[in-house]
Design a protein around this motif. Structure first.
Motif, PDB file in Angstrom:
ATOM      1  N   LEU A  20       7.599  -2.322  -8.018  1.00 18.20           N
ATOM      2  CA  LEU A  20       6.869  -2.687  -6.799  1.00 18.20           C
ATOM      3  C   LEU A  20       5.796  -3.709  -7.150  1.00 18.20           C
ATOM      4  O   LEU A  20       4.591  -3.428  -7.175  1.00 18.20           O
ATOM      5  CB  LEU A  20       6.260  -1.438  -6.161  1.00 18.20           C
ATOM      6  N   ALA A  21       6.225  -4.920  -7.412  1.00 15.64           N
ATOM      7  CA  ALA A  21       5.353  -5.959  -7.971  1.00 15.64           C
ATOM      8  C   ALA A  21       4.258  -6.416  -7.030  1.00 15.64           C
ATOM      9  O   ALA A  21       3.291  -7.036  -7.467  1.00 15.64           O
ATOM     10  CB  ALA A  21       6.202  -7.163  -8.391  1.00 15.64           C
ATOM     11  N   ARG A  22       4.387  -6.090  -5.734  1.00 13.06           N
ATOM     12  CA  ARG A  22       3.378  -6.535  -4.770  1.00 13.06           C
ATOM     13  C   ARG A  22       2.347  -5.455  -4.442  1.00 13.06           C
ATOM     14  O   ARG A  22       1.468  -5.676  -3.612  1.00 13.06           O
ATOM     15  CB  ARG A  22       4.057  -6.993  -3.478  1.00 13.06           C
ATOM     16  N   LEU A  23       2.448  -4.307  -5.084  1.00 16.13           N
ATOM     17  CA  LEU A  23       1.533  -3.205  -4.779  1.00 16.13           C
ATOM     18  C   LEU A  23       0.084  -3.591  -5.089  1.00 16.13           C
ATOM     19  O   LEU A  23      -0.226  -4.043  -6.190  1.00 16.13           O
ATOM     20  CB  LEU A  23       1.907  -1.959  -5.576  1.00 16.13           C
ATOM     21  N   VAL A  24      -0.790  -3.356  -4.105  1.00 15.26           N
ATOM     22  CA  VAL A  24      -2.211  -3.631  -4.258  1.00 15.26           C
ATOM     23  C   VAL A  24      -2.992  -2.323  -4.385  1.00 15.26           C
ATOM     24  O   VAL A  24      -3.976  -2.255  -5.122  1.00 15.26           O
ATOM     25  CB  VAL A  24      -2.735  -4.454  -3.063  1.00 15.26           C
ATOM     26  N   GLU A  25      -2.544  -1.281  -3.675  1.00 16.87           N
ATOM     27  CA  GLU A  25      -3.240   0.002  -3.703  1.00 16.87           C
ATOM     28  C   GLU A  25      -2.241   1.149  -3.857  1.00 16.87           C
ATOM     29  O   GLU A  25      -1.211   1.168  -3.187  1.00 16.87           O
ATOM     30  CB  GLU A  25      -4.054   0.224  -2.413  1.00 16.87           C
ATOM     31  N   ILE A  26      -2.571   2.095  -4.746  1.00 16.59           N
ATOM     32  CA  ILE A  26      -1.785   3.323  -4.901  1.00 16.59           C
ATOM     33  C   ILE A  26      -2.736   4.508  -4.885  1.00 16.59           C
ATOM     34  O   ILE A  26      -3.731   4.523  -5.598  1.00 16.59           O
ATOM     35  CB  ILE A  26      -1.002   3.364  -6.236  1.00 16.59           C
ATOM     36  N   GLN A  32       0.841  -1.187   0.000  1.00  8.06           N
ATOM     37  CA  GLN A  32       0.000   0.000   0.000  1.00  8.06           C
ATOM     38  C   GLN A  32       0.881   1.244   0.000  1.00  8.06           C
ATOM     39  O   GLN A  32       1.807   1.360   0.807  1.00  8.06           O
ATOM     40  CB  GLN A  32      -0.913   0.034   1.238  1.00  8.06           C
ATOM     41  N   LEU A  33       0.571   2.181  -0.907  1.00  7.35           N
ATOM     42  CA  LEU A  33       1.347   3.418  -1.019  1.00  7.35           C
ATOM     43  C   LEU A  33       0.393   4.594  -1.166  1.00  7.35           C
ATOM     44  O   LEU A  33      -0.407   4.642  -2.099  1.00  7.35           O
ATOM     45  CB  LEU A  33       2.277   3.349  -2.234  1.00  7.35           C
ATOM     46  N   ASP A  34       0.470   5.527  -0.223  1.00  7.37           N
ATOM     47  CA  ASP A  34      -0.387   6.715  -0.250  1.00  7.37           C
ATOM     48  C   ASP A  34       0.488   7.960  -0.344  1.00  7.37           C
ATOM     49  O   ASP A  34       1.187   8.318   0.601  1.00  7.37           O
ATOM     50  CB  ASP A  34      -1.260   6.777   1.003  1.00  7.37           C
ATOM     51  N   LEU A  35       0.446   8.616  -1.504  1.00  7.28           N
ATOM     52  CA  LEU A  35       1.217   9.840  -1.748  1.00  7.28           C
ATOM     53  C   LEU A  35       0.292  11.018  -2.020  1.00  7.28           C
ATOM     54  O   LEU A  35       0.710  12.031  -2.586  1.00  7.28           O
ATOM     55  CB  LEU A  35       2.146   9.636  -2.948  1.00  7.28           C
ATOM     56  N   SER A  36      -0.953  10.908  -1.640  1.00  7.15           N
ATOM     57  CA  SER A  36      -1.937  11.942  -1.963  1.00  7.15           C
ATOM     58  C   SER A  36      -1.634  13.254  -1.239  1.00  7.15           C
ATOM     59  O   SER A  36      -0.938  13.283  -0.229  1.00  7.15           O
ATOM     60  CB  SER A  36      -3.343  11.455  -1.594  1.00  7.15           C
ATOM     61  N   TYR A  37      -2.164  14.340  -1.818  1.00  6.00           N
ATOM     62  CA  TYR A  37      -2.032  15.682  -1.237  1.00  6.00           C
ATOM     63  C   TYR A  37      -0.573  16.073  -1.025  1.00  6.00           C
ATOM     64  O   TYR A  37      -0.130  16.410   0.067  1.00  6.00           O
ATOM     65  CB  TYR A  37      -2.794  15.778   0.088  1.00  6.00           C
ATOM     66  N   LYS A  45      -6.442  -1.212  -6.762  1.00  5.97           N
ATOM     67  CA  LYS A  45      -7.013   0.125  -6.617  1.00  5.97           C
ATOM     68  C   LYS A  45      -5.987   1.179  -7.002  1.00  5.97           C
ATOM     69  O   LYS A  45      -4.873   1.190  -6.484  1.00  5.97           O
ATOM     70  CB  LYS A  45      -7.488   0.361  -5.180  1.00  5.97           C
ATOM     71  N   LEU A  46      -6.383   2.069  -7.917  1.00 11.79           N
ATOM     72  CA  LEU A  46      -5.524   3.171  -8.349  1.00 11.79           C
ATOM     73  C   LEU A  46      -6.327   4.465  -8.292  1.00 11.79           C
ATOM     74  O   LEU A  46      -7.387   4.573  -8.895  1.00 11.79           O
ATOM     75  CB  LEU A  46      -5.032   2.933  -9.777  1.00 11.79           C
ATOM     76  N   ASP A  47      -5.811   5.440  -7.542  1.00  8.51           N
ATOM     77  CA  ASP A  47      -6.487   6.730  -7.383  1.00  8.51           C
ATOM     78  C   ASP A  47      -5.567   7.840  -7.875  1.00  8.51           C
ATOM     79  O   ASP A  47      -4.533   8.106  -7.264  1.00  8.51           O
ATOM     80  CB  ASP A  47      -6.868   6.953  -5.920  1.00  8.51           C
ATOM     81  N   VAL A  48      -5.947   8.478  -8.993  1.00  9.41           N
ATOM     82  CA  VAL A  48      -5.174   9.593  -9.541  1.00  9.41           C
ATOM     83  C   VAL A  48      -6.042  10.852  -9.619  1.00  9.41           C
ATOM     84  O   VAL A  48      -5.799  11.750 -10.432  1.00  9.41           O
ATOM     85  CB  VAL A  48      -4.611   9.240 -10.937  1.00  9.41           C
ATOM     86  N   THR A  49      -7.042  10.938  -8.761  1.00  9.20           N
ATOM     87  CA  THR A  49      -7.975  12.059  -8.750  1.00  9.20           C
ATOM     88  C   THR A  49      -7.249  13.392  -8.550  1.00  9.20           C
ATOM     89  O   THR A  49      -6.241  13.466  -7.846  1.00  9.20           O
ATOM     90  CB  THR A  49      -8.997  11.866  -7.609  1.00  9.20           C
TER      91      THR A  49
END
Length: 604
Positions: free
Chosen positions: A198-204, A180-185, A226-230
């Motif tokens: 990062l072959a094991r990434l499930v959520e970005i 899990q990687l959260d770089l938002s804001y 799950k991919l969030d680029v909002t």
């Protein structure tokens, strides 16, 4: 006077709202009692204590002179050499401006929470915490990450939202265990190509940045769900052909003009592309969206919706608000699961405003009437006007193998050829949808694929009984038999231990079938709109995982107080019954209030 003096003395103890604690005050937050707990459990929580600095006592709490405070004569105390090392540290919601380099001494840490502080940088010594699996740095003032952080190769969760990051280096790819990687804001303008390692990434989550593009390497993340680029500045999205496990894509509030290639995205269930500049939805897009349940195209520039949208047979919600549509295809009425259709803000000419204001059901009814008017023969109409659609033809095994499902909803069927089920078995179909047809009996061909089914939808038919062979669906997790004429279920269905959701609403059940109480993994039970007379608390008590229980619109005249003991329930629906207690004023307060009300009335 005495009371006034007491009040004044209390007021003196209050710190001004912006007062920063001294080092001594910070140290006092870590009491001897807390130290004993830390040494016994390996966990320290100093969240929300207004710390301006990390207490110095934290770095000496395992030293022998501190241990001398422990009375070793007491059997409950343990010698210093058997204490647990610190594995969990929570310093969140303080006003820390610096993380001391001495943090390196806690090499056994697996969880470090620094969320909601005032950190502007991290010490290079953070790279010594090589056992970290979760690091939370959200809501700080970080502008960069030290390269030593990328030595944390056991890290599975990294949260850095709400900071001031502008650049990430390729070293990010060294965090090979990251899930899990959260770089938002943040203030990122691009992502490093190393992200693709990062072959094991499930959520970005990289929403609310300044990204102008996404690295092509991101499509190599084969297990991403799950991919969030909002809220970025993206004009293009990469082709997602190889991302077969992608389930949710959020790309609202960008500058996207064209849809990417979604071929192979078999698991995609939600696609949010609102507030962009998309103009065209093509046939290829519709063909690849067979699993899609939520499609959001609000606030775009779409001027034409193809008839092939009917190929998205699993759509539940379609938002086309504020586009440039002048017409809607009548084939929308062929979507069997569509519950929410938003078309406000378009210049629709063939649909009156009062129909649009009538909501989804009214619009779909109108489109269905138009659909039937075009030709007396549905087969002719489809071949002549909708040549790309195969709504009324049975899918072959190649189509079924692509989506692992047999979807034949809303086709006025009363029988299915045996060959269809033979092909379904070869295609390893796991989902069967036969809703909104005219089946008086369940097709016997289902026996061929019973052992591989996980979902079965038989709702809105003419069924009076469910056959015994459904009990052979040993992997079944979801069963919907709502809107039929059923009054009982086979006893053997109780052996379906993997069942998570059962929907028997809108039937003729006088009680919840006994077999339901034996489904030990059941989480959701919808038995609304039946003729159920009583609530069997003993039976429901066997369902330890039951979270949603819907019994609205039945004939229940008494609610047992013992129902309140089912504290695991998150949602309980009882409206529309004939009982006097609890009253409606209690029911409308929600599940927790209902359960508490019932518990208070259990005889002592």
């Amino acid at each position: 006077m005495a009371k006034q003096s007491q009040v004044k003395s209390k007021r003196k103890l209050l710190n001004p709202i912006f007062h920063l604690q001294t080092d001594e005050e910070d140290d006092n937050q870590l009491s001897n009692g807390m130290i004993k707990i830390v040494r016994r459990t390996g966990q320290l929580n100093l969240s929300g204590r207004s710390l301006a600095t990390v207490p110095n006592r934290m770095f000496t709490m395992y030293e022998t002179e501190v241990e001398n405070e422990v009375d070793l004569s007491k059997p409950s105390e343990e010698p210093w050499w058997s204490f647990s090392p610190l594995i969990y540290l929570d310093l969140s919601s303080n006003v820390l401006q610096k993380l001391p380099s001495a943090i390196k001494m806690f090499e056994d840490l697996t969880v470090l929470n620094l969320q909601d502080n005032c950190l502007k940088e991290l010490p290079v010594e953070i790279g010594n915490l090589i056992k970290l699996t979760k690091l939370n740095l959200c809501r700080n003032k970080l502008t960069a990450l030290p390269k030593e952080l990328y030595k944390l190769i056991e890290l599975k969760q990294l949260f850095i939202a709400h900071n001031n990051l502008e650049v990430l280096t390729d070293d990010l790819g060294d965090l090979i265990m990251l899930e899990q990687l959260d770089l938002s804001y943040n203030n990122l303008t691009n992502l490093p190509p190393g992200l693709g390692f990062l072959a094991r990434l499930v959520e970005i989550n990289v929403s609310y940045n300044k990204l102008v593009d996404l690295p092509p390497e991101i499509t190599g993340l084969r297990v991403l769900t799950k991919l969030d680029v909002t809220n970025n500045n993206l004009k293009l999205l990469p082709n997602f052909c190889d991302m077969r496990r992608l389930q949710l894509l959020h790309a609202q509030h960008n500058d996207i003009e064209e849809l990417p290639d979604f071929t192979g995205c078999e698991g995609l269930q939600q696609l949010h592309l609102g507030n962009n500049f998309v103009k065209i939805i093509d046939v290829d897009f519709c063909e690849n969206m067979t699993h899609l349940k939520i499609l959001d195209f609000r606030d775009n520039k779409i001027d034409n919706l193809p008839h092939e949208i009917a190929m998205c047979q699993n759509l539940i919600r379609l938002d086309l608000t504020n586009n440039a549509l002048e017409t809607l295809p009548n084939s929308l009425s062929l979507l069997p699961h569509l519950q929410n259709l938003q078309v406000e803000g378009n210049k629709l000419k063939q649909i009156r405003s009062d129909v649009i204001k009538g909501g989804t059901a009214r619009i779909l009814k109108h489109l269905r009437e138009k659909f039937d008017e075009e030709s007396n023969s549905p087969d002719y109409q489809l071949k002549e006007n909708y040549p790309s659609l195969n709504i009324y033809t049975f899918p072959d095994r190649y189509v079924m193998s692509h989506c692992r499902s047999l979807s034949l909803g809303m086709q006025d069927l009363n029988a299915i050829p045996q060959k269809v089920f033979e092909d379904a078995k070869t295609a390893e179909v796991t989902v069967v949808d036969l809703c909104k047809n005219k089946f008086a009996t369940v097709p016997e061909g289902l026996q061929l694929i019973a052992s591989q089914l996980t979902e079965l939808n038989l709702s809105s038919n003419l069924l009076k009984a469910i056959p015994e062979f459904i009990a052979d669906c040993s992997k079944l997790q979801y069963l919907d038999v709502s809107k039929n004429m059923l009054s009982e279920l086979p006893c053997d269905l109780g052996c379906l231990k993997w069942m998570r959701e059962v929907v028997i609403a809108n039937n003729r059940f006088g009680r919840i079938p006994e077999c339901v109480y034996e489904m030990e993994g059941l989480e959701i039970l919808n038995a609304s709109d039946n003729q159920i007379l009583e609530v069997n608390v003993d039976g429901l008590s066997k369902l330890k995982k039951l979270a949603v229980l819907q019994l609205a619109n039945n004939s229940i005249n008494f609610v047992p107080p013992e129902l309140g003991n089912l504290k695991q329930l998150r949602s309980l629906e009882l409206t529309g019954n004939s009982f006097r207690q609890p009253r409606y004023s209690v029911l409308e307060q929600g599940t927790e209030s209902i359960l508490a009300y019932l518990r208070d009335r259990i005889p002592q």
